[in-house]
Design a protein around this motif. Structure first.
Motif, PDB file in Angstrom:
ATOM      1  N   ASP A 274     119.462   2.799  46.895  1.00 43.04           N
ATOM      2  CA  ASP A 274     118.083   2.416  46.585  1.00 43.04           C
ATOM      3  C   ASP A 274     117.080   3.436  47.138  1.00 43.04           C
ATOM      4  OD1 ASP A 274     116.193   0.816  45.382  1.00 43.04           O
ATOM      5  OD2 ASP A 274     115.887  -0.425  47.164  1.00 43.04           O
ATOM      6  N   TYR A 275     117.331   4.700  46.820  1.00 43.02           N
ATOM      7  CA  TYR A 275     116.536   5.801  47.380  1.00 43.02           C
ATOM      8  C   TYR A 275     115.360   6.138  46.473  1.00 43.02           C
ATOM      9  CZ  TYR A 275     115.705  10.144  49.955  1.00 43.02           C
ATOM     10  OH  TYR A 275     115.165  11.135  50.732  1.00 43.02           O
ATOM     11  N   ASP A 276     114.246   6.507  47.077  1.00 42.58           N
ATOM     12  CA  ASP A 276     113.040   6.885  46.337  1.00 42.58           C
ATOM     13  C   ASP A 276     113.184   8.331  45.847  1.00 42.58           C
ATOM     14  OD1 ASP A 276     110.569   7.394  45.290  1.00 42.58           O
ATOM     15  OD2 ASP A 276     109.447   7.104  47.166  1.00 42.58           O
TER      16      ASP A 276
ATOM     17  N   LEU B  39     117.871  16.238  54.359  1.00 41.76           N
ATOM     18  CA  LEU B  39     119.275  16.615  54.528  1.00 41.76           C
ATOM     19  C   LEU B  39     120.095  15.454  55.079  1.00 41.76           C
ATOM     20  CD1 LEU B  39     118.888  20.233  55.946  1.00 41.76           C
ATOM     21  CD2 LEU B  39     119.760  19.591  53.693  1.00 41.76           C
ATOM     22  N   ALA B  40     119.528  14.709  56.019  1.00 38.19           N
ATOM     23  CA  ALA B  40     120.215  13.534  56.557  1.00 38.19           C
ATOM     24  C   ALA B  40     120.425  12.489  55.462  1.00 38.19           C
ATOM     25  CB  ALA B  40     119.413  12.941  57.707  1.00 38.19           C
ATOM     26  N   ASP B  41     119.408  12.301  54.618  1.00 36.21           N
ATOM     27  CA  ASP B  41     119.528  11.369  53.498  1.00 36.21           C
ATOM     28  C   ASP B  41     120.659  11.790  52.568  1.00 36.21           C
ATOM     29  OD1 ASP B  41     117.324  10.111  54.583  1.00 36.21           O
ATOM     30  OD2 ASP B  41     115.891  11.006  53.170  1.00 36.21           O
ATOM     31  N   MET B  42     120.738  13.087  52.299  1.00 38.30           N
ATOM     32  CA  MET B  42     121.764  13.590  51.390  1.00 38.30           C
ATOM     33  C   MET B  42     123.162  13.428  51.979  1.00 38.30           C
ATOM     34  SD  MET B  42     120.239  16.959  49.533  1.00 38.30           S
ATOM     35  CE  MET B  42     119.574  16.694  47.877  1.00 38.30           C
ATOM     36  N   ARG B  43     123.288  13.692  53.251  1.00 35.06           N
ATOM     37  CA  ARG B  43     124.608  13.541  53.877  1.00 35.06           C
ATOM     38  C   ARG B  43     125.113  12.097  53.752  1.00 35.06           C
ATOM     39  NH1 ARG B  43     121.950  16.783  57.982  1.00 35.06           N
ATOM     40  NH2 ARG B  43     122.652  18.948  57.803  1.00 35.06           N
ATOM     41  N   PHE B  44     124.191  11.165  53.892  1.00 32.95           N
ATOM     42  CA  PHE B  44     124.583   9.762  53.765  1.00 32.95           C
ATOM     43  C   PHE B  44     124.905   9.422  52.305  1.00 32.95           C
ATOM     44  CE2 PHE B  44     123.458   5.239  53.117  1.00 32.95           C
ATOM     45  CZ  PHE B  44     124.446   4.674  53.913  1.00 32.95           C
ATOM     46  N   ALA B  45     124.032   9.827  51.413  1.00 30.39           N
ATOM     47  CA  ALA B  45     124.237   9.486  49.997  1.00 30.39           C
ATOM     48  C   ALA B  45     125.508  10.132  49.443  1.00 30.39           C
ATOM     49  CB  ALA B  45     123.032   9.918  49.181  1.00 30.39           C
ATOM     50  N   PHE B  46     125.851  11.315  49.936  1.00 31.07           N
ATOM     51  CA  PHE B  46     127.005  12.061  49.419  1.00 31.07           C
ATOM     52  C   PHE B  46     128.240  11.912  50.308  1.00 31.07           C
ATOM     53  CE2 PHE B  46     123.807  15.348  47.560  1.00 31.07           C
ATOM     54  CZ  PHE B  46     123.513  14.488  46.510  1.00 31.07           C
ATOM     55  N   ARG B  47     128.244  10.922  51.174  1.00 27.58           N
ATOM     56  CA  ARG B  47     129.319  10.827  52.166  1.00 27.58           C
ATOM     57  C   ARG B  47     130.703  10.662  51.521  1.00 27.58           C
ATOM     58  NH1 ARG B  47     126.656   6.161  51.602  1.00 27.58           N
ATOM     59  NH2 ARG B  47     127.748   4.139  51.656  1.00 27.58           N
ATOM     60  N   LYS B  48     130.761  10.211  50.273  1.00 24.95           N
ATOM     61  CA  LYS B  48     132.038  10.062  49.576  1.00 24.95           C
ATOM     62  C   LYS B  48     132.259  11.160  48.537  1.00 24.95           C
ATOM     63  CE  LYS B  48     131.941   5.035  50.171  1.00 24.95           C
ATOM     64  NZ  LYS B  48     131.934   3.720  49.496  1.00 24.95           N
TER      65      LYS B  48
END
Length: 233
Positions: free
Chosen positions: A157-159, A106-115
């Motif tokens: 550059d996410y796995d 969820l933390a990864d998603m929040r960062f990736a989707f921040r825009k």
């Protein structure tokens, strides 16, 4: 032989009225051994026991069949119960790891989707619940959402294989939790049949013992064979 006894008795066990079915009041292995001892002991008193009304065929001759059925039913229940207890231990170990994995994703998603406000709203929806079942569903939802939006994750550059792992974990954990829950619910078919087999065996033992204790109430040497050694302790 016990398996054959179990098959012979299964329909009769399933048809026992529910209100008569009782969980074992003493260890099943002890009861089974006492039943075998009682069968041998009663042979010497056959004429006396029949003479005061004991249904020999229904209770004494049927006792080894009831005993074998109970022994086999207990073996089935033990196999299932220990499998469930192992699942409960495994769940206790895996659950914290799975919750932490979900939180990291969820933390990864929040960062990736921040825009992407639209996708952040989806993440908030996924993160909204709590509990084990919710966590399992979250992992599946995260996997689906992540794989559907590779562009945002490619930018950091996410796995992406982590989303495949999330879905796999969701499936495995759902099965594990179901098995672990069974360890506490204690209402499985195997346990029900074991309880029925015990009830059926105890019915015969009680009838033989009560008849024997009455017949030999003045003969201590014969009377003692109709008393439960386990209960006597």
């Amino acid at each position: 032989m016990s398996k054959e006894n179990f098959k012979t008795k299964l329909t009769e066990l399933e048809n026992l009225p529910q209100e008569l079915v009782k969980a074992p009041s003493q260890p099943v292995d002890v009861t089974v051994q006492e039943a075998e001892d009682l069968f041998i002991w009663a042979q010497e008193d056959k004429k006396v026991l029949i003479g005061i009304g004991l249904d020999w065929d229904n209770y004494v001759l049927d006792l080894p069949v009831r005993t074998g059925a109970c022994r086999y039913a207990q073996a089935i229940w033990n196999k299932e119960r220990y499998g469930r207890e192992e699942a409960a231990r495994a769940w206790k170990e895996e659950s914290p790891k799975a919750h932490a994995f979900r939180d990291d994703l969820l933390a990864d998603m929040r960062f990736a989707f921040r825009k992407r406000p639209d996708l952040l709203a989806r993440v908030r929806s996924i993160a909204g619940g709590d509990g084990n079942a919710d966590m399992i569903q979250d992992l599946m939802d995260i996997g689906v959402l992540g794989r559907a939006n590779p562009t945002e994750f490619g930018a950091i550059d996410y796995d992406l294989s982590r989303f495949d792992l999330a879905e796999q974990k969701s499936d495995c954990l759902a099965e594990l939790l179901a098995r672990a829950n069974g360890a506490t619910l204690d209402n499985s078919k195997a346990k029900d049949i074991r309880d029925r087999a015990f009830t059926h065996l105890k019915e015969a033992m009680d009838e033989i013992r009560e008849t024997g204790k009455y017949a030999f109430r003045k003969d201590p040497e014969r009377y003692k064979g109709y008393i439960s050694r386990y209960r006597r302790r």
